[in-house]
Design a protein around this motif. Structure first.
Motif, PDB file in Angstrom:
ATOM      1  N   ALA A   1       0.864  -1.192   0.000  1.00  0.00           N
ATOM      2  CA  ALA A   1       0.000   0.000   0.000  1.00  0.00           C
ATOM      3  C   ALA A   1       0.898   1.239   0.000  1.00  0.00           C
ATOM      4  O   ALA A   1       0.881   2.028   0.943  1.00  0.00           O
ATOM      5  N   LEU A   2       1.677   1.390  -1.067  1.00  0.00           N
ATOM      6  CA  LEU A   2       2.726   2.408  -1.079  1.00  0.00           C
ATOM      7  C   LEU A   2       2.183   3.810  -0.817  1.00  0.00           C
ATOM      8  O   LEU A   2       2.701   4.530   0.025  1.00  0.00           O
ATOM      9  N   ASN A   3       1.159   4.208  -1.542  1.00  0.00           N
ATOM     10  CA  ASN A   3       0.561   5.529  -1.291  1.00  0.00           C
ATOM     11  C   ASN A   3      -0.575   5.338  -0.284  1.00  0.00           C
ATOM     12  O   ASN A   3      -1.756   5.436  -0.616  1.00  0.00           O
ATOM     13  N   TYR A   4      -0.194   5.048   0.968  1.00  0.00           N
ATOM     14  CA  TYR A   4      -1.172   4.637   1.963  1.00  0.00           C
ATOM     15  C   TYR A   4      -2.318   5.643   2.149  1.00  0.00           C
ATOM     16  O   TYR A   4      -3.482   5.219   2.293  1.00  0.00           O
ATOM     17  N   PRO A   5      -2.083   6.951   2.146  1.00  0.00           N
ATOM     18  CA  PRO A   5      -3.225   7.863   2.268  1.00  0.00           C
ATOM     19  C   PRO A   5      -4.256   7.674   1.164  1.00  0.00           C
ATOM     20  O   PRO A   5      -5.462   7.726   1.415  1.00  0.00           O
ATOM     21  N   ALA A   6      -3.800   7.426  -0.068  1.00  0.00           N
ATOM     22  CA  ALA A   6      -4.728   7.182  -1.175  1.00  0.00           C
ATOM     23  C   ALA A   6      -5.404   5.825  -1.027  1.00  0.00           C
ATOM     24  O   ALA A   6      -6.593   5.673  -1.307  1.00  0.00           O
ATOM     25  N   VAL A   7      -4.640   4.816  -0.587  1.00  0.00           N
ATOM     26  CA  VAL A   7      -5.211   3.484  -0.365  1.00  0.00           C
ATOM     27  C   VAL A   7      -6.312   3.553   0.688  1.00  0.00           C
ATOM     28  O   VAL A   7      -7.399   2.992   0.519  1.00  0.00           O
ATOM     29  N   ASP A   8      -6.046   4.241   1.785  1.00  0.00           N
ATOM     30  CA  ASP A   8      -7.009   4.348   2.882  1.00  0.00           C
ATOM     31  C   ASP A   8      -8.283   5.053   2.431  1.00  0.00           C
ATOM     32  O   ASP A   8      -9.378   4.740   2.910  1.00  0.00           O
ATOM     33  N   ALA A   9      -8.136   5.986   1.492  1.00  0.00           N
ATOM     34  CA  ALA A   9      -9.295   6.731   0.996  1.00  0.00           C
ATOM     35  C   ALA A   9      -9.950   6.050  -0.200  1.00  0.00           C
ATOM     36  O   ALA A   9     -11.031   6.476  -0.628  1.00  0.00           O
ATOM     37  N   GLY A  10      -9.323   5.005  -0.770  1.00  0.00           N
ATOM     38  CA  GLY A  10      -9.852   4.355  -1.961  1.00  0.00           C
ATOM     39  C   GLY A  10      -9.840   5.263  -3.172  1.00  0.00           C
ATOM     40  O   GLY A  10     -10.746   5.234  -4.011  1.00  0.00           O
ATOM     41  N   ARG A  11      -8.775   6.070  -3.286  1.00  0.00           N
ATOM     42  CA  ARG A  11      -8.696   7.058  -4.364  1.00  0.00           C
ATOM     43  C   ARG A  11      -7.411   6.893  -5.154  1.00  0.00           C
ATOM     44  O   ARG A  11      -6.424   6.378  -4.655  1.00  0.00           O
ATOM     45  N   ARG A  12      -7.429   7.357  -6.382  1.00  0.00           N
ATOM     46  CA  ARG A  12      -6.219   7.392  -7.209  1.00  0.00           C
ATOM     47  C   ARG A  12      -5.209   8.377  -6.627  1.00  0.00           C
ATOM     48  O   ARG A  12      -4.009   8.108  -6.570  1.00  0.00           O
ATOM     49  N   LEU A  13      -5.713   9.527  -6.188  1.00  0.00           N
ATOM     50  CA  LEU A  13      -4.868  10.600  -5.683  1.00  0.00           C
ATOM     51  C   LEU A  13      -4.880  10.628  -4.163  1.00  0.00           C
ATOM     52  O   LEU A  13      -5.851  10.238  -3.528  1.00  0.00           O
ATOM     53  N   SER A  14      -3.797  11.132  -3.584  1.00  0.00           N
ATOM     54  CA  SER A  14      -3.721  11.251  -2.133  1.00  0.00           C
ATOM     55  C   SER A  14      -4.659  12.347  -1.639  1.00  0.00           C
ATOM     56  O   SER A  14      -4.653  13.461  -2.168  1.00  0.00           O
ATOM     57  N   PRO A  15      -5.447  12.085  -0.601  1.00  0.00           N
ATOM     58  CA  PRO A  15      -6.301  13.133  -0.039  1.00  0.00           C
ATOM     59  C   PRO A  15      -5.500  14.193   0.712  1.00  0.00           C
ATOM     60  O   PRO A  15      -6.032  15.261   1.023  1.00  0.00           O
ATOM     61  N   LEU A  16      -4.226  13.917   1.002  1.00  0.00           N
ATOM     62  CA  LEU A  16      -3.405  14.882   1.734  1.00  0.00           C
ATOM     63  C   LEU A  16      -2.999  16.062   0.872  1.00  0.00           C
ATOM     64  O   LEU A  16      -2.964  17.198   1.335  1.00  0.00           O
ATOM     65  N   ASP A  17      -2.645  15.776  -0.403  1.00  0.00           N
ATOM     66  CA  ASP A  17      -2.115  16.846  -1.256  1.00  0.00           C
ATOM     67  C   ASP A  17      -2.586  16.737  -2.697  1.00  0.00           C
ATOM     68  O   ASP A  17      -2.060  17.435  -3.574  1.00  0.00           O
ATOM     69  N   GLN A  18      -3.567  15.838  -2.948  1.00  0.00           N
ATOM     70  CA  GLN A  18      -4.055  15.552  -4.305  1.00  0.00           C
ATOM     71  C   GLN A  18      -2.932  15.048  -5.217  1.00  0.00           C
ATOM     72  O   GLN A  18      -2.988  15.198  -6.438  1.00  0.00           O
ATOM     73  N   GLY A  19      -1.931  14.432  -4.624  1.00  0.00           N
ATOM     74  CA  GLY A  19      -0.779  13.972  -5.386  1.00  0.00           C
ATOM     75  C   GLY A  19      -1.035  12.646  -6.068  1.00  0.00           C
ATOM     76  O   GLY A  19      -1.552  11.707  -5.465  1.00  0.00           O
ATOM     77  N   ASN A  20      -0.642  12.556  -7.344  1.00  0.00           N
ATOM     78  CA  ASN A  20      -0.644  11.310  -8.103  1.00  0.00           C
ATOM     79  C   ASN A  20       0.774  10.748  -8.003  1.00  0.00           C
ATOM     80  O   ASN A  20       1.687  11.204  -8.686  1.00  0.00           O
ATOM     81  N   LEU A  21       0.969   9.759  -7.141  1.00  0.00           N
ATOM     82  CA  LEU A  21       2.316   9.275  -6.835  1.00  0.00           C
ATOM     83  C   LEU A  21       3.068   8.857  -8.079  1.00  0.00           C
ATOM     84  O   LEU A  21       4.265   9.144  -8.207  1.00  0.00           O
ATOM     85  N   ASN A  22       2.396   8.196  -9.024  1.00  0.00           N
ATOM     86  CA  ASN A  22       3.097   7.715 -10.210  1.00  0.00           C
ATOM     87  C   ASN A  22       3.309   8.794 -11.262  1.00  0.00           C
ATOM     88  O   ASN A  22       3.618   8.503 -12.413  1.00  0.00           O
ATOM     89  N   ARG A  23       3.155  10.052 -10.861  1.00  0.00           N
ATOM     90  CA  ARG A  23       3.535  11.193 -11.692  1.00  0.00           C
ATOM     91  C   ARG A  23       4.480  12.116 -10.924  1.00  0.00           C
ATOM     92  O   ARG A  23       4.678  13.266 -11.311  1.00  0.00           O
ATOM     93  N   MET A  24       5.093  11.617  -9.838  1.00  0.00           N
ATOM     94  CA  MET A  24       5.911  12.473  -8.975  1.00  0.00           C
ATOM     95  C   MET A  24       7.306  11.930  -8.723  1.00  0.00           C
ATOM     96  O   MET A  24       8.031  12.475  -7.879  1.00  0.00           O
ATOM     97  N   PHE A  25       7.703  10.873  -9.408  1.00  0.00           N
ATOM     98  CA  PHE A  25       9.062  10.368  -9.249  1.00  0.00           C
ATOM     99  C   PHE A  25      10.035  11.230 -10.048  1.00  0.00           C
ATOM    100  O   PHE A  25       9.676  11.752 -11.093  1.00  0.00           O
ATOM    101  N   PRO A  26      11.251  11.429  -9.554  1.00  0.00           N
ATOM    102  CA  PRO A  26      11.878  10.796  -8.386  1.00  0.00           C
ATOM    103  C   PRO A  26      11.570  11.457  -7.041  1.00  0.00           C
ATOM    104  O   PRO A  26      12.132  11.055  -6.028  1.00  0.00           O
ATOM    105  N   GLY A  27      10.687  12.444  -7.005  1.00  0.00           N
ATOM    106  CA  GLY A  27      10.234  12.999  -5.737  1.00  0.00           C
ATOM    107  C   GLY A  27      11.106  14.097  -5.172  1.00  0.00           C
ATOM    108  O   GLY A  27      12.068  14.550  -5.790  1.00  0.00           O
ATOM    109  N   ASP A  28      10.742  14.518  -3.959  1.00  0.00           N
ATOM    110  CA  ASP A  28      11.419  15.639  -3.292  1.00  0.00           C
ATOM    111  C   ASP A  28      11.347  15.403  -1.783  1.00  0.00           C
ATOM    112  O   ASP A  28      10.257  15.273  -1.217  1.00  0.00           O
ATOM    113  N   ALA A  29      12.502  15.342  -1.130  1.00  0.00           N
ATOM    114  CA  ALA A  29      12.548  15.075   0.317  1.00  0.00           C
ATOM    115  C   ALA A  29      11.812  16.137   1.114  1.00  0.00           C
ATOM    116  O   ALA A  29      11.279  15.857   2.193  1.00  0.00           O
ATOM    117  N   ASN A  30      11.758  17.355   0.601  1.00  0.00           N
ATOM    118  CA  ASN A  30      11.114  18.450   1.327  1.00  0.00           C
ATOM    119  C   ASN A  30       9.853  18.939   0.630  1.00  0.00           C
ATOM    120  O   ASN A  30       9.403  20.054   0.869  1.00  0.00           O
TER     121      ASN A  30
END
Length: 342
Positions: free
Chosen positions: A90-119
């Motif tokens: 459940a890599l994008n756990y906030p999205a998994v918990d919400a049953g959504r493609r995007l994270s409810p925390l920041d509306q982030g689509n994880l598979n469009r955000m690699f390689p990411g940003d530590a901050n």
């Protein structure tokens, strides 16, 4: 290596045995100033050998991979391994918990955000941890996807073309070992481009397999079985689970997306009535479907036609459609290079 990431874990990736724990994603909220969000992780290791990174829940509304990896994590014993398996069901756990493609925390689509940003945002922090900590440990990555809420998909395994013909041939061989009925080869120009997990793995020289296993926000038992069996076949092929009992793979039909015209989009708003089904062979000019105006008979219907020929690989799930929604994706057969093992 992990000093530049804000996510942490108590998992020791170099320790033999089976560890079931979590990654700690910092998240400060009104109710929890110093809070963290736990992301499930399982590390199973037995001595030296290759490492497989197994991922599901990259998108939260795609369930077959989540269930398959949950079963695998419960069943595997470290004594069966020669090497290491890292499982993130459940890599994008906030999205998994919400049953959504995007994270409810920041509306982030994880598979469009690699390689990411530590901050960066929460989703960017997850992508960064995977890119900087987990991918360098891996000898292969399997990222299990499905069609989610908006699409139905034929079960398929996907790869990106390698940097060399030899690399591409090796990936095609792994795709055949996985054993999905359709194998889709992409040049990386569609979807998330360079911002996906598979693209980031490719930059690091790590073979990556992706799947589509169902869709419509449902849980396909056939898709879950393919995920489980395909993963086991690859792990056995790589020598990580040398004694695994696996079903033989069915033949894989290797195909590709032939440019932007492979996608059919809605030009207007309305209720979409498809004229074809998944797996149908269609020709350029064929009727793809009709969009019925929600205003009623006072407005005209809109006929949608395919711009090219091919196999219907995915179809929109919700009937209510907005302009720009993807209705269909087509794939066509492709010739294969010779296998590197021959």
């Amino acid at each position: 290596m992990a000093n530049d990431t804000r996510i942490w874990t108590d998992v020791d990736f170099d320790r033999d045995g089976k560890q079931i724990s979590c990654l700690r994603l910092p998240f400060s909220s009104d109710r929890s100033a110093y809070g963290t969000i736990p992301i499930p992780i399982v590390c199973i290791r037995n001595g030296k050998g290759p490492t497989a990174l197994l991922v599901a829940g990259n998108h939260g509304d795609e369930y077959e991979g989540q269930v398959a990896l949950g079963k695998l994590a419960r069943q595997l014993d470290a004594r069966e391994l020669c090497g290491r398996i890292i499982i993130l069901p459940a890599l994008n756990y906030p999205a998994v918990d919400a049953g959504r493609r995007l994270s409810p925390l920041d509306q982030g689509n994880l598979n469009r955000m690699f390689p990411g940003d530590a901050n960066g945002s929460s989703t960017e922090m997850i992508a960064h941890y995977v890119s900087k900590v987990l991918l360098p440990l891996a000898d292969i990555v399997i990222d299990l996807h499905s069609g989610g809420t908006s699409l139905f998909y034929l079960p398929c395994c996907l790869i990106r073309t390698g940097k060399t013909e030899t690399e591409t041939a090796q990936l095609i061989e792994l795709m055949a070992v996985f054993g999905a009925p359709i194998g889709s080869v992409s040049d990386g120009s569609g979807g998330g481009g360079a911002t996906t997990l598979s693209a980031t793995a490719q930059v690091l020289g790590i073979p990556a397999l992706t799947t589509e296993l169902g869709g419509g926000a449902a849980m396909s038992s056939k898709g879950e079985a393919l995920a489980r069996d395909g993963v086991l076949r690859v792990l056995k092929h790589m020598g990580i689970l040398p004694d695994a009992i696996v079903r033989p793979a069915e033949p894989t039909r290797s195909m590709r997306v032939d440019g932007r015209q492979a996608f059919t989009y809605a030009p207007v708003r309305g209720v979409f009535e498809p004229a074809v089904e998944l797996g149908d062979e269609v020709h350029a000019g064929d009727l793809a479907g009709i969009i019925h105006p929600i205003a009623g008979p006072s407005e005209p219907i809109t006929a949608i036609r395919f711009e090219q020929s091919g196999l219907v690989a995915c179809q929109r799930a919700p009937a209510l459609t907005e302009p720009g929604d993807c209705l269909f994706k087509l794939v066509v057969d492709m010739p294969l290079p010779p296998s590197p093992s021959r």
